[in-house]
Design a protein around this motif. Structure first.
Motif, mmCIF file in Angstrom:
data_model
loop_
_atom_site.group_PDB
_atom_site.id
_atom_site.type_symbol
_atom_site.label_atom_id
_atom_site.label_comp_id
_atom_site.label_asym_id
_atom_site.label_seq_id
_atom_site.Cartn_x
_atom_site.Cartn_y
_atom_site.Cartn_z
ATOM 1 N N LEU A 26 -52.402 -55.189 14.219
ATOM 2 C CA LEU A 26 -52.032 -53.995 14.496
ATOM 3 C C LEU A 26 -53.871 -52.925 13.559
ATOM 4 O O LEU A 26 -54.022 -52.089 14.470
ATOM 5 C CB LEU A 26 -50.954 -53.324 13.610
ATOM 6 C CG LEU A 26 -49.243 -53.767 13.886
ATOM 7 C CD1 LEU A 26 -48.263 -53.323 13.378
ATOM 8 C CD2 LEU A 26 -49.459 -52.805 15.641
ATOM 9 N N LEU A 27 -54.122 -53.674 12.501
ATOM 10 C CA LEU A 27 -55.347 -52.711 11.956
ATOM 11 C C LEU A 27 -56.288 -52.935 12.880
ATOM 12 O O LEU A 27 -56.936 -52.112 13.102
ATOM 13 C CB LEU A 27 -55.294 -53.092 10.617
ATOM 14 C CG LEU A 27 -56.722 -53.075 10.611
ATOM 15 C CD1 LEU A 27 -57.128 -51.376 9.879
ATOM 16 C CD2 LEU A 27 -57.359 -53.961 9.191
ATOM 17 N N TYR A 58 -55.392 -46.498 7.720
ATOM 18 C CA TYR A 58 -55.209 -45.660 6.073
ATOM 19 C C TYR A 58 -54.035 -47.021 5.891
ATOM 20 O O TYR A 58 -54.270 -47.017 4.680
ATOM 21 C CB TYR A 58 -55.582 -44.211 6.397
ATOM 22 C CG TYR A 58 -55.066 -44.237 4.420
ATOM 23 C CD1 TYR A 58 -56.395 -43.686 3.299
ATOM 24 C CD2 TYR A 58 -53.942 -43.566 4.309
ATOM 25 C CE1 TYR A 58 -56.077 -43.639 2.308
ATOM 26 C CE2 TYR A 58 -53.673 -43.265 2.703
ATOM 27 C CZ TYR A 58 -54.676 -43.478 1.641
ATOM 28 O OH TYR A 58 -54.946 -43.547 0.591
ATOM 29 N N THR A 59 -53.769 -46.312 6.720
ATOM 30 C CA THR A 59 -52.198 -47.217 5.880
ATOM 31 C C THR A 59 -52.260 -48.803 6.494
ATOM 32 O O THR A 59 -51.796 -49.837 5.568
ATOM 33 C CB THR A 59 -50.424 -46.342 7.143
ATOM 34 O OG1 THR A 59 -50.548 -45.517 7.219
ATOM 35 C CG2 THR A 59 -49.290 -47.925 7.081
ATOM 36 N N PHE A 60 -52.920 -49.018 6.935
ATOM 37 C CA PHE A 60 -52.732 -50.473 7.748
ATOM 38 C C PHE A 60 -54.236 -51.202 6.879
ATOM 39 O O PHE A 60 -54.237 -52.177 6.225
ATOM 40 C CB PHE A 60 -52.886 -50.836 9.049
ATOM 41 C CG PHE A 60 -51.803 -50.367 10.164
ATOM 42 C CD1 PHE A 60 -51.097 -51.014 9.568
ATOM 43 C CD2 PHE A 60 -51.496 -50.248 11.182
ATOM 44 C CE1 PHE A 60 -49.561 -50.803 10.394
ATOM 45 C CE2 PHE A 60 -50.801 -50.099 12.162
ATOM 46 C CZ PHE A 60 -49.983 -50.425 11.572
ATOM 47 N N ALA A 103 -42.941 -50.245 8.773
ATOM 48 C CA ALA A 103 -42.323 -49.292 7.532
ATOM 49 C C ALA A 103 -43.315 -48.867 7.093
ATOM 50 O O ALA A 103 -43.452 -47.514 6.695
ATOM 51 C CB ALA A 103 -41.150 -50.477 6.926
ATOM 52 N N ALA A 104 -44.422 -49.176 6.931
ATOM 53 C CA ALA A 104 -45.289 -48.445 7.002
ATOM 54 C C ALA A 104 -45.777 -47.678 6.879
ATOM 55 O O ALA A 104 -46.186 -46.259 5.826
ATOM 56 C CB ALA A 104 -46.575 -49.731 5.256
ATOM 57 N N VAL A 105 -46.038 -47.625 8.349
ATOM 58 C CA VAL A 105 -46.675 -45.777 9.104
ATOM 59 C C VAL A 105 -45.677 -44.950 8.836
ATOM 60 O O VAL A 105 -46.067 -43.811 8.276
ATOM 61 C CB VAL A 105 -47.108 -46.235 10.366
ATOM 62 C CG1 VAL A 105 -47.226 -45.287 10.669
ATOM 63 C CG2 VAL A 105 -48.021 -47.548 10.198
ATOM 64 N N ARG A 106 -44.404 -45.732 8.930
ATOM 65 C CA ARG A 106 -43.594 -44.368 8.656
ATOM 66 C C ARG A 106 -43.482 -43.976 7.398
ATOM 67 O O ARG A 106 -43.147 -42.427 7.276
ATOM 68 C CB ARG A 106 -42.237 -45.089 9.666
ATOM 69 C CG ARG A 106 -41.709 -45.439 10.046
ATOM 70 C CD ARG A 106 -39.922 -46.278 10.828
ATOM 71 N NE ARG A 106 -39.931 -46.764 9.698
ATOM 72 C CZ ARG A 106 -39.464 -47.898 10.657
ATOM 73 N NH1 ARG A 106 -39.908 -48.448 12.016
ATOM 74 N NH2 ARG A 106 -39.498 -48.841 9.742
ATOM 75 N N ASN A 107 -43.110 -44.732 6.167
ATOM 76 C CA ASN A 107 -43.378 -44.213 4.366
ATOM 77 C C ASN A 107 -44.536 -43.268 4.731
ATOM 78 O O ASN A 107 -44.302 -42.007 4.106
ATOM 79 C CB ASN A 107 -43.344 -45.050 3.692
ATOM 80 C CG ASN A 107 -42.213 -45.913 3.941
ATOM 81 O OD1 ASN A 107 -41.062 -44.910 4.210
ATOM 82 N ND2 ASN A 107 -42.057 -47.494 3.714
#
Length: 316
Positions: A42-43, A25-27, A284-288
């Motif tokens: 990573l996606l 969902y994040t990527f 950072a997107a996954v952490r957020n």
């Protein structure tokens, strides 16, 4: 051993599915907004892990049945093929991530000029093609065993004949002629899809660490996190994919299919749970996103607690 296999598969499935769905969902949203090569890779790795987890229940069922194949036999070659393709696809994608990170710090200006997301898409598609071609034997051998059946009859359409007997196991027992084909191919998998990617990863991450350690304009905390991520990825690569690929070498030397291969495969299976950790520290997107999820859960729990309140006293 069966209990260990079953437990490992179930734990991997229960932990890996929600973690990889969150990463997907994040990527996915990050790539839609502003695609970068590392995000595309990573996606692709997340999609590969999700496909792997989608076919893991077949392995769970197999382990629960004592390694006998009780499902319709056509599912055996297909599920096994996808299962192993996604494992080796992960090794190539992790290697591509290491190359992207190395080029970003070794040649920042020159690499930024030719850094295009479409190259990462092309690399991901190429990896699927390469692994599918190399792992085609995982589909061919079980299908050939099924086609031969009890009498070796094959119908006019090329499928198994009506009186063909399905093997009791799936890609576990081989005749001597089949071993003469399977064992050399497994050695080729060890060399091409494990050794070469691992050497490339080692080269990229070791130089990545050396370059970062010499850069004066990077904060100590950021440098240590990047170095820890590089070392952690190398350890995950070696621990997850090393034991299973080592069984290929032992099998080639002894000219047999080792019985402990399924136990060694557990470490490769568990990689689907460890990849989200790599995503967490590298993006950072996954952490957020994860922090946002935790904040939402805490807010809902707080609302539920406040909504209960003290019970009113009954009036006499």
């Amino acid at each position: 051993m069966l209990y260990l296999l079953l437990s490992g598969y179930v734990v991997t499935f229960l932990m890996g599915v929600p973690a990889n769905i969150l990463a997907f969902y994040t990527f996915y949203h990050k790539v839609r907004r502003r695609a970068a090569p590392i995000d595309v890779l990573l996606l692709s790795l997340t999609i590969s892990d999700l496909i792997f987890l989608a076919f893991l229940p077949f392995k769970i069922k197999e382990a629960a049945d004592g390694m006998a194949w009780m499902l319709p036999y056509p599912l055996c070659p297909f599920s096994g093929f996808v299962f192993y393709v996604t494992i080796y696809n992960s090794t190539l994608l992790l290697t591509a991530v290491s190359v992207e990170r190395y080029l970003g710090v070794a040649f920042p200006l020159r690499y930024s000029l030719c850094r295009r997301p479409r190259y990462a898409v092309l690399a991901s598609v190429t990896f699927w093609v390469v692994t599918s071609l190399n792992l085609s034997i995982v589909y061919i051998i079980p299908y050939a065993q099924w086609s031969k059946g009890a009498g070796g009859d094959v119908n006019s359409s090329g499928g198994a004949s009506s009186n063909a007997t399905a093997p009791p196991t799936c890609y576990l027992d081989f005749s001597e002629d089949e071993l003469n084909i399977v064992v050399p191919v497994r050695l080729e998998l060890f060399l091409v899809l494990f050794c070469i990617p691992f050497v490339i990863c080692c080269f990229c991450y070791i130089n990545f660490i050396l370059i970062l350690s010499r850069l004066p304009n990077i904060g100590r905390r950021r440098r240590l996190r990047a170095i820890g991520l590089a070392l952690g990825t190398l350890v995950v690569f070696a621990v997850c994919f090393g034991p299973y690929n080592a069984s290929h070498v032992v099998g080639f030397v002894r000219q047999e299919s080792e019985e402990w291969r399924n136990v060694a495969l557990l470490s490769s299976t568990f990689n689907a749970c460890l990849d989200p950790l790599i995503f967490y520290f590298s993006s950072a997107a996954v952490r957020n996103m994860l922090s946002s999820c935790f904040r939402g859960i805490r807010a809902k729990l707080h609302i539920l607690r406040c909504g209960r309140g003290p019970l009113p006293h009954l009036q006499g």
